[in-house]
Design a protein around this motif. Sequence first.
Motif, PDB file in Angstrom:
ATOM      1  N   ASP A 170       0.895  -1.229   0.048  1.00  0.00           N
ATOM      2  CA  ASP A 170       0.008  -0.066   0.009  1.00  0.00           C
ATOM      3  C   ASP A 170       0.862   1.149   0.104  1.00  0.00           C
ATOM      4  O   ASP A 170       2.099   1.269  -0.187  1.00  0.00           O
ATOM      5  N   ASP A 171       0.176   2.361   0.077  1.00  0.00           N
ATOM      6  CA  ASP A 171       0.910   3.630   0.313  1.00  0.00           C
ATOM      7  C   ASP A 171       2.010   4.002   1.109  1.00  0.00           C
ATOM      8  O   ASP A 171       3.044   4.516   1.008  1.00  0.00           O
ATOM      9  N   GLY A 172       1.776   3.001   2.199  1.00  0.00           N
ATOM     10  CA  GLY A 172       2.483   3.094   3.403  1.00  0.00           C
ATOM     11  C   GLY A 172       3.653   2.108   3.669  1.00  0.00           C
ATOM     12  O   GLY A 172       4.327   1.903   4.547  1.00  0.00           O
ATOM     13  N   ALA A 205      -2.763  -8.354   1.219  1.00  0.00           N
ATOM     14  CA  ALA A 205      -3.155  -9.689   0.704  1.00  0.00           C
ATOM     15  C   ALA A 205      -4.225  -9.342  -0.405  1.00  0.00           C
ATOM     16  O   ALA A 205      -5.142  -8.793   0.270  1.00  0.00           O
ATOM     17  N   GLN A 206      -4.346  -9.960  -1.715  1.00  0.00           N
ATOM     18  CA  GLN A 206      -5.412  -9.986  -2.504  1.00  0.00           C
ATOM     19  C   GLN A 206      -6.106 -11.235  -2.416  1.00  0.00           C
ATOM     20  O   GLN A 206      -5.305 -12.309  -2.642  1.00  0.00           O
ATOM     21  N   LEU A 207      -7.466 -11.178  -1.956  1.00  0.00           N
ATOM     22  CA  LEU A 207      -7.966 -12.697  -1.896  1.00  0.00           C
ATOM     23  C   LEU A 207      -8.793 -12.991  -2.988  1.00  0.00           C
ATOM     24  O   LEU A 207      -9.127 -12.157  -3.792  1.00  0.00           O
ATOM     25  N   ALA A 208      -9.037 -14.158  -3.078  1.00  0.00           N
ATOM     26  CA  ALA A 208      -9.823 -14.779  -4.354  1.00  0.00           C
ATOM     27  C   ALA A 208     -11.278 -14.395  -4.258  1.00  0.00           C
ATOM     28  O   ALA A 208     -11.713 -14.124  -5.523  1.00  0.00           O
ATOM     29  N   CYS A 209     -11.780 -13.689  -3.406  1.00  0.00           N
ATOM     30  CA  CYS A 209     -13.078 -13.202  -3.169  1.00  0.00           C
ATOM     31  C   CYS A 209     -13.246 -11.741  -3.696  1.00  0.00           C
ATOM     32  O   CYS A 209     -14.361 -11.342  -3.885  1.00  0.00           O
ATOM     33  N   GLY A 210     -11.940 -11.289  -3.863  1.00  0.00           N
ATOM     34  CA  GLY A 210     -11.886  -9.611  -4.472  1.00  0.00           C
ATOM     35  C   GLY A 210     -11.940  -8.617  -3.412  1.00  0.00           C
ATOM     36  O   GLY A 210     -11.862  -7.669  -3.515  1.00  0.00           O
ATOM     37  N   GLY A 233     -20.788  -8.881   3.987  1.00  0.00           N
ATOM     38  CA  GLY A 233     -21.262  -8.656   2.646  1.00  0.00           C
ATOM     39  C   GLY A 233     -20.750  -7.193   1.842  1.00  0.00           C
ATOM     40  O   GLY A 233     -21.593  -6.888   1.168  1.00  0.00           O
ATOM     41  N   ALA A 234     -19.392  -6.908   2.057  1.00  0.00           N
ATOM     42  CA  ALA A 234     -18.887  -5.771   1.848  1.00  0.00           C
ATOM     43  C   ALA A 234     -18.580  -5.817   0.503  1.00  0.00           C
ATOM     44  O   ALA A 234     -18.474  -6.862  -0.276  1.00  0.00           O
ATOM     45  N   PRO A 235     -18.721  -4.938  -0.590  1.00  0.00           N
ATOM     46  CA  PRO A 235     -18.226  -5.081  -2.093  1.00  0.00           C
ATOM     47  C   PRO A 235     -16.883  -5.135  -2.148  1.00  0.00           C
ATOM     48  O   PRO A 235     -16.235  -5.151  -0.959  1.00  0.00           O
ATOM     49  N   LYS A 236     -16.514  -5.620  -3.320  1.00  0.00           N
ATOM     50  CA  LYS A 236     -15.101  -6.083  -3.626  1.00  0.00           C
ATOM     51  C   LYS A 236     -14.362  -4.693  -3.430  1.00  0.00           C
ATOM     52  O   LYS A 236     -14.590  -3.804  -3.868  1.00  0.00           O
ATOM     53  N   ASP A 237     -13.049  -4.875  -3.257  1.00  0.00           N
ATOM     54  CA  ASP A 237     -12.058  -3.840  -3.181  1.00  0.00           C
ATOM     55  C   ASP A 237     -11.381  -3.596  -4.475  1.00  0.00           C
ATOM     56  O   ASP A 237     -11.447  -4.559  -5.398  1.00  0.00           O
ATOM     57  N   GLU A 238     -10.825  -2.387  -4.752  1.00  0.00           N
ATOM     58  CA  GLU A 238     -10.098  -2.191  -5.883  1.00  0.00           C
ATOM     59  C   GLU A 238      -8.865  -2.929  -5.798  1.00  0.00           C
ATOM     60  O   GLU A 238      -8.275  -2.867  -4.864  1.00  0.00           O
ATOM     61  N   GLN A 239      -8.482  -3.444  -6.956  1.00  0.00           N
ATOM     62  CA  GLN A 239      -7.493  -4.475  -7.075  1.00  0.00           C
ATOM     63  C   GLN A 239      -6.215  -3.505  -7.906  1.00  0.00           C
ATOM     64  O   GLN A 239      -6.610  -3.126  -8.932  1.00  0.00           O
ATOM     65  N   PRO A 240      -4.893  -3.593  -7.572  1.00  0.00           N
ATOM     66  CA  PRO A 240      -4.032  -2.752  -8.394  1.00  0.00           C
ATOM     67  C   PRO A 240      -3.630  -3.616  -9.550  1.00  0.00           C
ATOM     68  O   PRO A 240      -3.892  -4.714  -9.711  1.00  0.00           O
TER      69      PRO A 240
END
Length: 66
Positions: free
Chosen positions: A11-13, A18-23, A59-66
């Motif tokens: 991340d910026d810091g 970790a990027q997970l298979a669920c997004g 039930g959170a929406p998927k995160d932005e992936q780099p």
Amino acid sequence: MHRPITGFHLDDGCHWVAQLACGHNQHVSHEPPWNSRPWVVTVCANARERLNCVKCELGAPKDEQP
């Protein structure tokens, strides 16, 4: 819900995420005071690891992936 890790990024810091298979993304570290996770820096080992994804449970929406 335990999800497989599909990749990592910094991340910026300069903290490992970790990027997970669920997004979803989840911060991880191999340095105290967080949990000991030496596999964070081992490419071969990360494919076997799974992390509990609280975002899926909420039930959170998927995160932005780099």
